[in-house]
Motif scaffolding. Structure first.
Motif, PDB file in Angstrom:
ATOM      1  N   SER A 117       2.127  11.936   9.439  1.00 27.83           N
ATOM      2  CA  SER A 117       1.534  10.883   8.613  1.00 27.83           C
ATOM      3  C   SER A 117       0.135  10.514   9.102  1.00 27.83           C
ATOM      4  O   SER A 117      -0.397   9.477   8.739  1.00 27.83           O
ATOM      5  N   ASN A 118      -0.414  11.359   9.956  1.00 27.69           N
ATOM      6  CA  ASN A 118      -1.750  11.163  10.511  1.00 27.69           C
ATOM      7  C   ASN A 118      -1.824   9.961  11.450  1.00 27.69           C
ATOM      8  O   ASN A 118      -2.868   9.349  11.615  1.00 27.69           O
ATOM      9  N   HIS A 119      -0.670   9.623  12.062  1.00 22.70           N
ATOM     10  CA  HIS A 119      -0.626   8.514  13.009  1.00 22.70           C
ATOM     11  C   HIS A 119       0.547   8.774  13.959  1.00 22.70           C
ATOM     12  O   HIS A 119       1.710   8.689  13.550  1.00 22.70           O
ATOM     13  N   ALA A 120       0.260   9.092  15.199  1.00 22.47           N
ATOM     14  CA  ALA A 120       1.287   9.532  16.149  1.00 22.47           C
ATOM     15  C   ALA A 120       2.423   8.526  16.335  1.00 22.47           C
ATOM     16  O   ALA A 120       3.591   8.904  16.370  1.00 22.47           O
ATOM     17  N   GLU A 121       2.096   7.254  16.463  1.00 19.52           N
ATOM     18  CA  GLU A 121       3.157   6.242  16.657  1.00 19.52           C
ATOM     19  C   GLU A 121       4.049   6.128  15.427  1.00 19.52           C
ATOM     20  O   GLU A 121       5.256   5.995  15.535  1.00 19.52           O
ATOM     21  N   ARG A 122       3.447   6.173  14.244  1.00 24.23           N
ATOM     22  CA  ARG A 122       4.247   6.121  13.017  1.00 24.23           C
ATOM     23  C   ARG A 122       5.116   7.370  12.901  1.00 24.23           C
ATOM     24  O   ARG A 122       6.269   7.302  12.485  1.00 24.23           O
ATOM     25  N   SER A 127       0.856  -1.184   0.000  1.00 22.72           N
ATOM     26  CA  SER A 127       0.000   0.000   0.000  1.00 22.72           C
ATOM     27  C   SER A 127       0.896   1.239   0.000  1.00 22.72           C
ATOM     28  O   SER A 127       2.121   1.129   0.069  1.00 22.72           O
ATOM     29  N   TRP A 128       0.268   2.393  -0.063  1.00 20.88           N
ATOM     30  CA  TRP A 128       1.006   3.666  -0.013  1.00 20.88           C
ATOM     31  C   TRP A 128       0.849   4.292   1.360  1.00 20.88           C
ATOM     32  O   TRP A 128      -0.250   4.318   1.917  1.00 20.88           O
ATOM     33  N   LEU A 129       1.941   4.800   1.880  1.00 18.28           N
ATOM     34  CA  LEU A 129       1.923   5.608   3.101  1.00 18.28           C
ATOM     35  C   LEU A 129       2.099   7.055   2.649  1.00 18.28           C
ATOM     36  O   LEU A 129       3.044   7.367   1.923  1.00 18.28           O
ATOM     37  N   TYR A 130       1.164   7.914   3.048  1.00 17.44           N
ATOM     38  CA  TYR A 130       1.222   9.338   2.715  1.00 17.44           C
ATOM     39  C   TYR A 130       1.541  10.137   3.969  1.00 17.44           C
ATOM     40  O   TYR A 130       1.136   9.771   5.067  1.00 17.44           O
ATOM     41  N   GLY A 131       2.222  11.231   3.786  1.00 13.19           N
ATOM     42  CA  GLY A 131       2.514  12.125   4.899  1.00 13.19           C
ATOM     43  C   GLY A 131       2.855  13.510   4.371  1.00 13.19           C
ATOM     44  O   GLY A 131       2.836  13.759   3.159  1.00 13.19           O
ATOM     45  N   ARG A 132       3.167  14.388   5.299  1.00 12.93           N
ATOM     46  CA  ARG A 132       3.506  15.769   4.932  1.00 12.93           C
ATOM     47  C   ARG A 132       4.409  16.359   6.002  1.00 12.93           C
ATOM     48  O   ARG A 132       4.576  15.784   7.082  1.00 12.93           O
ATOM     49  N   PHE A 133       4.957  17.500   5.667  1.00 16.54           N
ATOM     50  CA  PHE A 133       5.682  18.306   6.650  1.00 16.54           C
ATOM     51  C   PHE A 133       4.826  19.537   6.917  1.00 16.54           C
ATOM     52  O   PHE A 133       4.499  20.290   6.000  1.00 16.54           O
TER      53      PHE A 133
END
Length: 186
Positions: A82-87, A46-52
């Motif tokens: 990445s919309n997930h605190a642990e990640r 799958s794709w993991l999306y994130g931003r700064f």
């Protein structure tokens, strides 16, 4: 001799005059009219999306001499989201961005030609050249009496090129960055 000197001064005046017409812009991060996103495959499934969330920068651009464009952007790597605190903790840690040692990333352009923006990216303490495919979105007056110009771009690069060696499988070796930049004329 006077003719050669006069011709040289005229040429110098034309050269510096054309550079003087470039408009300087501040990237509008305050109004959130700009973003730096990334995506990378997660294990090839799958794709993991994130931003700064935090970055700043400036650019200079002249429609008559676009090849003289210049861009400089500084990214606060501690703002990875990445919309997930642990990640985000994992991405911020030693396996990836190592933000304790490298709290900033920086891009400084070196050349712009034909929709290709070349420059040096410093990430994870390593500086390497990258090329960003760029498309101008538009430019014009804004409702507040200012002038704005916007671009979008994308690039891919191998994490290992920047000393990030965490192995999440062959499909996860490259990261893609997607950028949208709207600048406010200074």
């Amino acid at each position: 001799m006077k003719k050669v000197l006069a011709t040289s001064l005229l040429a110098l005046g034309l050269f510096t005059g054309s550079a003087a017409h470039a408009d300087d812009y501040t990237i509008d991060t305050e109004g959130m009219h700009a973003f730096i996103q990334f995506r990378i495959q997660h294990l090839g499934y799958s794709w993991l999306y994130g931003r700064f969330d935090k970055f700043s920068g400036n650019f200079s651009y002249d429609e008559k001499t676009p090849d003289a464009a210049k861009v400089e952007v500084t990214i606060d790597t501690t703002s990875v989201n990445s919309n997930h605190a642990e990640r985000d903790k994992h991405l911020s840690g030693e396996d990836f961005l190592d933000v304790a040692k490298f709290p900033e990333a920086k891009f400084v352009s070196t050349k712009y030609s034909g929709g290709k923006l070349e420059g040096n990216l410093t990430l994870h303490g390593v500086t390497k050249p990258i090329t960003i495919d760029v498309k101008e979105i538009g430019a014009g007056a804004d409702p507040w009496g200012g002038f704005r110009r916007g671009f979008e771009g994308s690039t891919k690069f191998a994490l290992a090129d920047f000393g990030i060696e965490k192995d999440l499988g062959p499909a996860s070796k490259e990261v893609e960055m997607i950028l949208a930049i709207e600048g406010v004329k200074k």
